[in-house]
Design a protein around this motif. Structure first.
Motif, mmCIF file in Angstrom:
data_model
loop_
_atom_site.group_PDB
_atom_site.id
_atom_site.type_symbol
_atom_site.label_atom_id
_atom_site.label_comp_id
_atom_site.label_asym_id
_atom_site.label_seq_id
_atom_site.Cartn_x
_atom_site.Cartn_y
_atom_site.Cartn_z
ATOM 1 N N GLY A 1 20.632 46.847 28.158
ATOM 2 C CA GLY A 1 21.797 47.101 27.317
ATOM 3 C C GLY A 1 21.599 48.182 26.278
ATOM 4 O O GLY A 1 22.554 48.594 25.609
ATOM 5 N N MET A 2 20.356 48.656 26.104
ATOM 6 C CA MET A 2 20.080 49.746 25.160
ATOM 7 C C MET A 2 20.105 51.059 25.940
ATOM 8 O O MET A 2 19.232 51.305 26.782
ATOM 9 C CB MET A 2 18.723 49.527 24.485
ATOM 10 C CG MET A 2 18.675 48.293 23.604
ATOM 11 S SD MET A 2 17.059 47.993 22.838
ATOM 12 C CE MET A 2 16.156 47.315 24.253
ATOM 13 N N LYS A 3 21.115 51.887 25.651
ATOM 14 C CA LYS A 3 21.362 53.068 26.463
ATOM 15 C C LYS A 3 20.867 54.349 25.801
ATOM 16 O O LYS A 3 20.891 54.484 24.572
ATOM 17 C CB LYS A 3 22.852 53.191 26.759
ATOM 18 C CG LYS A 3 23.409 52.032 27.586
ATOM 19 C CD LYS A 3 24.896 52.212 27.867
ATOM 20 C CE LYS A 3 25.421 51.056 28.711
ATOM 21 N NZ LYS A 3 26.872 51.204 29.014
ATOM 22 N N THR B 1 13.161 58.073 27.583
ATOM 23 C CA THR B 1 12.803 58.332 28.965
ATOM 24 C C THR B 1 13.503 57.291 29.850
ATOM 25 O O THR B 1 14.299 56.489 29.370
ATOM 26 C CB THR B 1 11.281 58.305 29.169
ATOM 27 O OG1 THR B 1 10.981 58.743 30.501
ATOM 28 C CG2 THR B 1 10.692 56.915 28.948
ATOM 29 N N ARG B 2 13.226 57.286 31.133
ATOM 30 C CA ARG B 2 13.868 56.350 32.058
ATOM 31 C C ARG B 2 13.422 54.899 31.802
ATOM 32 O O ARG B 2 12.295 54.693 31.364
ATOM 33 C CB ARG B 2 13.529 56.744 33.502
ATOM 34 C CG ARG B 2 14.121 58.089 33.882
ATOM 35 C CD ARG B 2 13.681 58.507 35.264
ATOM 36 N NE ARG B 2 14.239 59.813 35.600
ATOM 37 C CZ ARG B 2 13.910 60.489 36.693
ATOM 38 N NH1 ARG B 2 13.040 59.997 37.553
ATOM 39 N NH2 ARG B 2 14.470 61.662 36.916
#
Length: 252
Positions: free
Chosen positions: A192-194, A185-186
Protein backbone atom coordinates in the motif's frame (compact mmCIF):
# COMPACT_ATOMS: atom_id res chain seq x y z
CA UNK A 1 45.97 7.53 -1.87
CA UNK A 2 48.35 6.21 0.77
CA UNK A 3 46.85 6.18 4.27
CA UNK A 4 48.97 5.51 7.35
CA UNK A 5 47.44 4.98 10.78
CA UNK A 6 49.37 5.10 14.05
CA UNK A 7 47.44 3.10 16.63
CA UNK A 8 47.87 0.92 19.71
CA UNK A 9 45.10 -1.38 18.46
CA UNK A 10 45.73 -2.20 14.78
CA UNK A 11 43.42 -5.23 14.84
CA UNK A 12 40.43 -2.89 15.23
CA UNK A 13 40.87 -1.87 11.58
CA UNK A 14 40.84 -5.36 10.06
CA UNK A 15 37.09 -5.86 9.79
CA UNK A 16 35.77 -2.39 8.89
CA UNK A 17 38.61 -1.54 6.52
CA UNK A 18 38.61 -4.94 4.81
CA UNK A 19 34.94 -5.02 3.82
CA UNK A 20 32.62 -3.32 1.34
CA UNK A 21 33.83 -0.52 -0.94
CA UNK A 22 36.93 0.30 1.12
CA UNK A 23 38.12 -3.31 1.08
CA UNK A 24 37.58 -3.52 -2.68
CA UNK A 25 39.44 -0.24 -3.22
CA UNK A 26 42.40 -1.63 -1.26
CA UNK A 27 42.31 -4.84 -3.30
CA UNK A 28 42.33 -2.84 -6.55
CA UNK A 29 45.20 -0.64 -5.39
CA UNK A 30 43.19 2.59 -5.34
CA UNK A 31 43.91 2.82 -1.61
CA UNK A 32 47.05 1.76 0.21
CA UNK A 33 46.28 1.41 3.92
CA UNK A 34 48.96 0.62 6.49
CA UNK A 35 48.41 0.38 10.26
CA UNK A 36 51.46 0.82 12.50
CA UNK A 37 51.44 -0.11 16.18
CA UNK A 38 53.49 2.61 17.82
CA UNK A 39 53.95 0.44 20.92
CA UNK A 40 56.57 -1.38 18.84
CA UNK A 41 58.70 1.78 19.03
CA UNK A 42 58.68 2.09 22.82
CA UNK A 43 62.22 2.11 24.18
CA UNK A 44 61.55 0.86 27.72
CA UNK A 45 61.77 -2.84 28.57
CA UNK A 46 58.04 -3.19 29.28
CA UNK A 47 57.07 -1.43 26.02
CA UNK A 48 54.99 1.08 27.98
CA UNK A 49 53.60 4.02 25.99
CA UNK A 50 51.85 5.96 28.77
CA UNK A 51 52.77 7.67 32.03
CA UNK A 52 50.99 9.71 34.72
CA UNK A 53 50.78 13.45 33.96
CA UNK A 54 53.16 15.95 35.54
CA UNK A 55 51.35 17.94 38.21
CA UNK A 56 49.02 15.09 39.06
CA UNK A 57 45.61 14.26 37.72
CA UNK A 58 43.45 11.33 36.68
CA UNK A 59 44.44 8.79 34.06
CA UNK A 60 47.53 8.24 31.94
CA UNK A 61 48.96 10.21 29.03
CA UNK A 62 50.58 8.92 25.86
CA UNK A 63 54.28 9.66 25.84
CA UNK A 64 55.71 11.50 22.83
CA UNK A 65 58.68 9.18 22.16
CA UNK A 66 56.99 5.98 20.89
CA UNK A 67 54.47 7.80 18.72
CA UNK A 68 56.87 10.31 17.19
CA UNK A 69 59.51 7.67 16.56
CA UNK A 70 56.89 5.49 14.86
CA UNK A 71 55.82 8.43 12.70
CA UNK A 72 59.40 9.21 11.69
CA UNK A 73 60.08 5.57 10.79
CA UNK A 74 56.94 5.41 8.64
CA UNK A 75 57.85 8.70 6.96
CA UNK A 76 61.32 7.38 6.16
CA UNK A 77 59.81 4.31 4.49
CA UNK A 78 57.38 6.46 2.53
CA UNK A 79 60.11 8.83 1.42
CA UNK A 80 62.13 5.91 0.07
CA UNK A 81 59.06 4.92 -1.98
CA UNK A 82 58.50 8.43 -3.29
CA UNK A 83 55.34 9.03 -1.23
CA UNK A 84 54.88 12.69 -0.20
CA UNK A 85 54.66 13.62 3.49
CA UNK A 86 51.02 14.75 3.36
CA UNK A 87 48.82 15.86 6.23
CA UNK A 88 49.00 14.37 9.72
CA UNK A 89 45.57 14.20 11.36
CA UNK A 90 45.08 13.89 15.11
CA UNK A 91 41.77 12.55 16.39
CA UNK A 92 40.90 14.96 19.20
CA UNK A 93 37.55 16.04 20.77
CA UNK A 94 38.96 19.58 20.83
CA UNK A 95 39.72 19.57 17.10
CA UNK A 96 37.70 21.25 14.34
CA UNK A 97 34.47 19.55 13.33
CA UNK A 98 34.87 16.97 10.57
CA UNK A 99 32.31 17.66 7.85
CA UNK A 100 31.57 16.57 4.29
CA UNK A 101 33.41 19.68 3.10
CA UNK A 102 36.52 18.62 5.05
CA UNK A 103 36.21 15.10 3.61
CA UNK A 104 36.11 16.54 0.09
CA UNK A 105 39.24 18.62 0.71
CA UNK A 106 41.16 15.70 2.21
CA UNK A 107 40.14 13.36 -0.63
CA UNK A 108 42.47 15.32 -2.95
CA UNK A 109 45.54 14.52 -0.83
CA UNK A 110 48.02 11.86 -1.97
CA UNK A 111 48.98 10.81 1.56
CA UNK A 112 47.28 11.07 4.95
CA UNK A 113 48.50 9.95 8.36
CA UNK A 114 45.99 9.39 11.18
CA UNK A 115 47.19 9.60 14.78
CA UNK A 116 44.93 7.69 17.18
CA UNK A 117 45.19 8.75 20.80
CA UNK A 118 44.10 6.64 23.74
CA UNK A 119 43.81 6.61 27.53
CA UNK A 120 43.19 9.96 29.24
CA UNK A 121 45.00 11.94 26.58
CA UNK A 122 48.45 12.63 25.17
CA UNK A 123 51.56 14.64 25.89
CA UNK A 124 51.14 18.02 24.18
CA UNK A 125 54.48 17.60 22.39
CA UNK A 126 52.92 14.94 20.16
CA UNK A 127 51.35 17.87 18.29
CA UNK A 128 54.78 18.74 16.88
CA UNK A 129 54.10 16.25 14.05
CA UNK A 130 50.41 17.12 13.59
CA UNK A 131 49.08 19.38 10.82
CA UNK A 132 45.33 19.16 11.59
CA UNK A 133 43.16 18.15 14.55
CA UNK A 134 39.67 16.75 13.95
CA UNK A 135 36.62 15.92 16.06
CA UNK A 136 33.45 14.06 15.05
CA UNK A 137 31.35 15.91 17.60
CA UNK A 138 31.03 17.11 21.17
CA UNK A 139 31.55 13.75 22.82
CA UNK A 140 34.48 11.61 23.94
CA UNK A 141 35.25 8.01 22.96
CA UNK A 142 37.87 5.67 24.37
CA UNK A 143 40.36 6.09 21.54
CA UNK A 144 40.91 7.61 18.13
CA UNK A 145 40.50 4.37 16.20
CA UNK A 146 36.74 4.55 15.57
CA UNK A 147 36.80 8.25 14.56
CA UNK A 148 39.75 7.54 12.25
CA UNK A 149 37.85 4.68 10.55
CA UNK A 150 34.81 6.90 10.00
CA UNK A 151 36.98 9.64 8.51
CA UNK A 152 38.82 7.18 6.27
CA UNK A 153 35.51 5.83 4.99
CA UNK A 154 34.07 9.33 4.35
CA UNK A 155 37.24 10.48 2.57
CA UNK A 156 37.92 7.33 0.58
CA UNK A 157 34.47 7.09 -1.01
CA UNK A 158 35.12 10.48 -2.65
CA UNK A 159 38.24 9.23 -4.44
CA UNK A 160 37.54 8.44 -8.11
CA UNK A 161 37.09 4.71 -8.66
CA UNK A 162 36.20 3.77 -5.08
CA UNK A 163 32.43 3.88 -5.61
CA UNK A 164 30.88 1.89 -8.43
CA UNK A 165 28.79 4.82 -9.65
CA UNK A 166 30.72 8.06 -10.12
CA UNK A 167 27.49 10.04 -9.53
CA UNK A 168 26.93 8.56 -6.05
CA UNK A 169 29.25 10.83 -4.07
CA UNK A 170 28.27 14.18 -5.66
CA UNK A 171 24.59 13.60 -4.80
CA UNK A 172 25.21 12.54 -1.19
CA UNK A 173 23.65 14.53 1.61
CA UNK A 174 25.79 17.61 2.45
CA UNK A 175 27.84 17.41 -0.79
CA UNK A 176 25.38 19.79 -2.48
CA UNK A 177 24.77 21.77 0.70
CA UNK A 178 21.40 20.05 1.07
CA UNK A 179 20.15 16.75 2.40
CA UNK A 180 19.68 14.07 -0.23
CA UNK A 181 16.24 13.69 -1.80
CA UNK A 182 14.16 10.54 -0.97
CA UNK A 183 14.74 7.57 -3.26
CA UNK A 184 12.71 4.46 -4.13
CA UNK A 185 13.19 1.13 -5.88
CA UNK A 186 10.96 -1.82 -6.89
CA UNK A 187 8.22 -2.74 -6.20
CA UNK A 188 6.23 0.35 -7.18
CA UNK A 189 3.58 -0.60 -4.59
CA UNK A 190 4.80 -2.20 -1.35
CA UNK A 191 1.95 -3.09 0.99
CA UNK A 192 0.00 0.00 0.00
CA UNK A 193 3.02 2.34 0.15
CA UNK A 194 3.45 3.62 -3.40
CA UNK A 195 6.38 5.18 -5.20
CA UNK A 196 5.59 8.79 -6.24
CA UNK A 197 4.08 8.61 -9.72
CA UNK A 198 6.45 11.22 -11.14
CA UNK A 199 9.39 8.81 -10.66
CA UNK A 200 7.59 6.31 -12.91
CA UNK A 201 6.82 8.89 -15.61
CA UNK A 202 10.08 8.65 -17.53
CA UNK A 203 10.17 12.47 -17.76
CA UNK A 204 13.73 13.15 -16.59
CA UNK A 205 13.30 16.93 -16.46
CA UNK A 206 10.29 16.66 -14.15
CA UNK A 207 12.06 14.02 -12.06
CA UNK A 208 15.10 16.31 -11.65
CA UNK A 209 12.91 19.20 -10.51
CA UNK A 210 10.97 16.93 -8.14
CA UNK A 211 14.20 15.70 -6.57
CA UNK A 212 15.51 19.22 -6.18
CA UNK A 213 12.31 20.31 -4.46
CA UNK A 214 12.30 17.25 -2.21
CA UNK A 215 15.91 17.92 -1.20
CA UNK A 216 14.97 21.47 -0.24
CA UNK A 217 11.91 20.25 1.70
CA UNK A 218 13.87 17.57 3.57
CA UNK A 219 16.57 20.08 4.47
CA UNK A 220 14.01 22.62 5.65
CA UNK A 221 12.33 20.06 7.90
CA UNK A 222 15.41 18.30 9.26
CA UNK A 223 18.38 20.67 8.96
CA UNK A 224 17.16 24.25 8.42
CA UNK A 225 20.57 25.50 9.56
CA UNK A 226 22.04 24.25 6.28
CA UNK A 227 19.76 26.55 4.28
CA UNK A 228 21.25 29.57 6.03
CA UNK A 229 24.69 28.63 4.67
CA UNK A 230 23.52 27.55 1.22
CA UNK A 231 23.53 30.03 -1.65
CA UNK A 232 20.16 29.36 -3.26
CA UNK A 233 19.39 30.17 -6.86
CA UNK A 234 16.33 32.30 -7.64
CA UNK A 235 14.54 29.14 -8.78
CA UNK A 236 15.38 27.37 -5.51
CA UNK A 237 14.13 30.37 -3.51
CA UNK A 238 10.80 30.17 -5.31
CA UNK A 239 10.68 26.42 -4.68
CA UNK A 240 11.39 26.95 -1.00
CA UNK A 241 8.68 29.58 -0.77
CA UNK A 242 6.17 27.16 -2.34
CA UNK A 243 7.25 24.42 0.07
CA UNK A 244 6.67 26.67 3.09
CA UNK A 245 3.22 27.61 1.79
CA UNK A 246 2.36 23.93 1.23
CA UNK A 247 3.52 23.00 4.73
CA UNK A 248 1.58 25.89 6.27
CA UNK A 249 -1.59 24.93 4.38
CA UNK A 250 -1.14 21.31 5.45
CA UNK A 251 -0.84 22.33 9.09
CA UNK A 252 -3.97 24.47 8.82
Amino acid sequence: MKIDVLSLFPDMFKGPMGESMIGKAIERGILNLKITNFRDYSKNKHHDVDMPPYGGGAGMLLQPQPLIDAYQAVQKQNQASGIPKGKVLLMDPAGKRFTQHEAEKLSHEKHLTFVCGHYEGYDERIKSIVTDEYSLGDFVVTGGELPAMIMIDAISRLIPGVLGDKQSAPTDSFSMGLLEFPEYTRPADFRGMKVPSILLSGDHQKIRLWREKQALKKTLLKRPDLLKKKHLSLKQKHMLSDIKIDLRDHQD
